[in-house]
Design an enzyme around this catalytic site. Structure first.
Site, PDB file in Angstrom:
ATOM      1  N   SER A  97       1.098  -1.143  -0.112  1.00  0.00           N
ATOM      2  CA  SER A  97       0.046  -0.003  -0.114  1.00  0.00           C
ATOM      3  C   SER A  97       1.184   1.753  -0.443  1.00  0.00           C
ATOM      4  O   SER A  97       1.769   1.472  -0.923  1.00  0.00           O
ATOM      5  CB  SER A  97      -1.004   0.247   0.580  1.00  0.00           C
ATOM      6  OG  SER A  97      -1.252  -1.209   0.826  1.00  0.00           O
ATOM      7  N   LYS A 132     -23.381  15.846   5.321  1.00  0.00           N
ATOM      8  CA  LYS A 132     -22.339  16.529   6.693  1.00  0.00           C
ATOM      9  C   LYS A 132     -21.836  15.672   7.502  1.00  0.00           C
ATOM     10  O   LYS A 132     -23.033  15.332   8.125  1.00  0.00           O
ATOM     11  CB  LYS A 132     -22.926  17.938   6.974  1.00  0.00           C
ATOM     12  CG  LYS A 132     -22.454  18.984   8.561  1.00  0.00           C
ATOM     13  CD  LYS A 132     -20.912  18.984   7.350  1.00  0.00           C
ATOM     14  CE  LYS A 132     -19.978  20.042   8.796  1.00  0.00           C
ATOM     15  NZ  LYS A 132     -18.780  20.099   7.971  1.00  0.00           N
TER      16      LYS A 132
END
Length: 328
Positions: A125, A177
């Site tokens: 990764s 949000k």
């Protein structure tokens, strides 16, 4: 009486002189010990780093946006004494932003001097992202390499809160949000938003691999499905350039004109504050309490999760999830 008084005064003067020279002797001994420590310790900062050498820097463990490491890499790039660089990698990855920052720092060094990656157990990764920043990658035959991809993880503790009778009320300006959050299952819209963000970051990561390893887009995508490879497989797939250890990295540097007689000097990190460690321990204790475990189990939690439980934002990290094949 006068002679006795003079004798007392003389003895006091003598004691003061003896005390003074004892203090001087202690200070000299202390400075000598400090000098010996600086010369023989791993830093070797005032000797080895001032003469021509090959710099070695380690990237280990969970990758974060480490300001100290970035400063060290900057100093390595700017040092006229550094003639070549070995980046020793042993990492499962970490935050995507942390990998990006180190990638850019390594590329800046590579503009000035030859840089080679030497993979130990693991460069996956974000760890592999850093490896491709160098101009040559060496790995062991049994090293683990790859896991090209990005993920976003968050806990959903809504069922736990329901069981303990806790309800979290939220008032916000718009539906997306602060989504997703710990306290409610993610909506389809929230999942779609996160997926778009992940794909954008993934495309950027694939682009780095495509550019640095000289793949076409289809080749890069074929290797960027999250798979990990042994060093032997990685060499076959052209994810690395050679098999071996540090001696192979030094051979490549010699081929780039670096004097093989130069000493390899490790640029070690400065000692870190214990604040981060204390925070991590406190977070582990909180997690143990939420799971109904005793505080003594925090050591087990740390072994299982390391720092990864508390990584913020997009992460590029490889780990075994422990689920059997076919589990959902």
């Amino acid at each position: 009486m006068a002679n006795t008084a003079d004798a007392i005064i003389d003895r006091r003067k003598l004691r003061r002189k003896v005390t003074f020279w004892r203090i001087v002797a202690l200070l000299v001994a202390a400075f000598a010990l400090i000098a010996i420590y600086l010369i023989t310790s791993g830093s070797e900062g005032y000797t080895s780093k001032s003469v021509p050498h090959i710099a070695k820097v380690r990237v280990e463990g969970t990758i974060l946006e480490d300001e100290e490491l970035l400063k060290r890499l900057k100093d390595i790039g700017e040092s006229d004494a550094v003639k070549g660089v070995i980046v020793s990698i042993d990492s499962p990855g970490g935050t995507t932003a942390g990998g990006e920052a180190i990638y850019e720092s390594v590329r800046k060094i590579a503009e000035k001097k030859p840089v080679v990656a030497q993979v130990g157990t693991l460069a996956a990764s974000a760890g592999y992202m850093i490896a491709v920043a160098t101009d040559h990658i060496v790995a062991r035959q049994s090293s683990i390499v790859g896991s090209i991809g990005v993920l976003f993880q968050y806990p959903d503790i809504s069922e736990l809160l329901t069981k303990v009778g806790v309800k979290v009320e939220t008032i916000k300006s718009s539906p997306l949000k602060a989504e997703p959050n710990f306290f409610n299952p993610a909506s389809d819209e929230a999942k779609a938003m996160i997926h778009r963000m992940i794909i954008d970051s993934y495309n950027w990561f694939v682009g780095l691999v495509e550019d640095r390893r000289k793949f076409n887009h289809e080749q890069a995508l074929a290797l960027a499905d999250g798979s990990v490879f042994t060093g032997r497989q990685a060499l076959s797939n052209k994810l690395i350039d050679a098999l071996g250890g540090e001696e192979k990295a030094l051979e490549w540097l010699e081929g780039k004109g670096v004097d093989p007689k130069l000493k390899v000097v490790e640029w070690n990190p400065v000692e870190k504050s214990t604040f981060g460690s204390l925070f991590s321990q406190s977070a582990m204790k909180m997690a143990a309490k939420l799971l109904g475990l005793p505080e003594t189990s925090t050591g087990v939690l740390h072994e299982i999760t390391g720092d990864r439980m508390f990584l913020d934002g997009l992460v590029s990290v490889w780990h075994v999830d422990g689920k059997p094949v076919g589990a959902q």
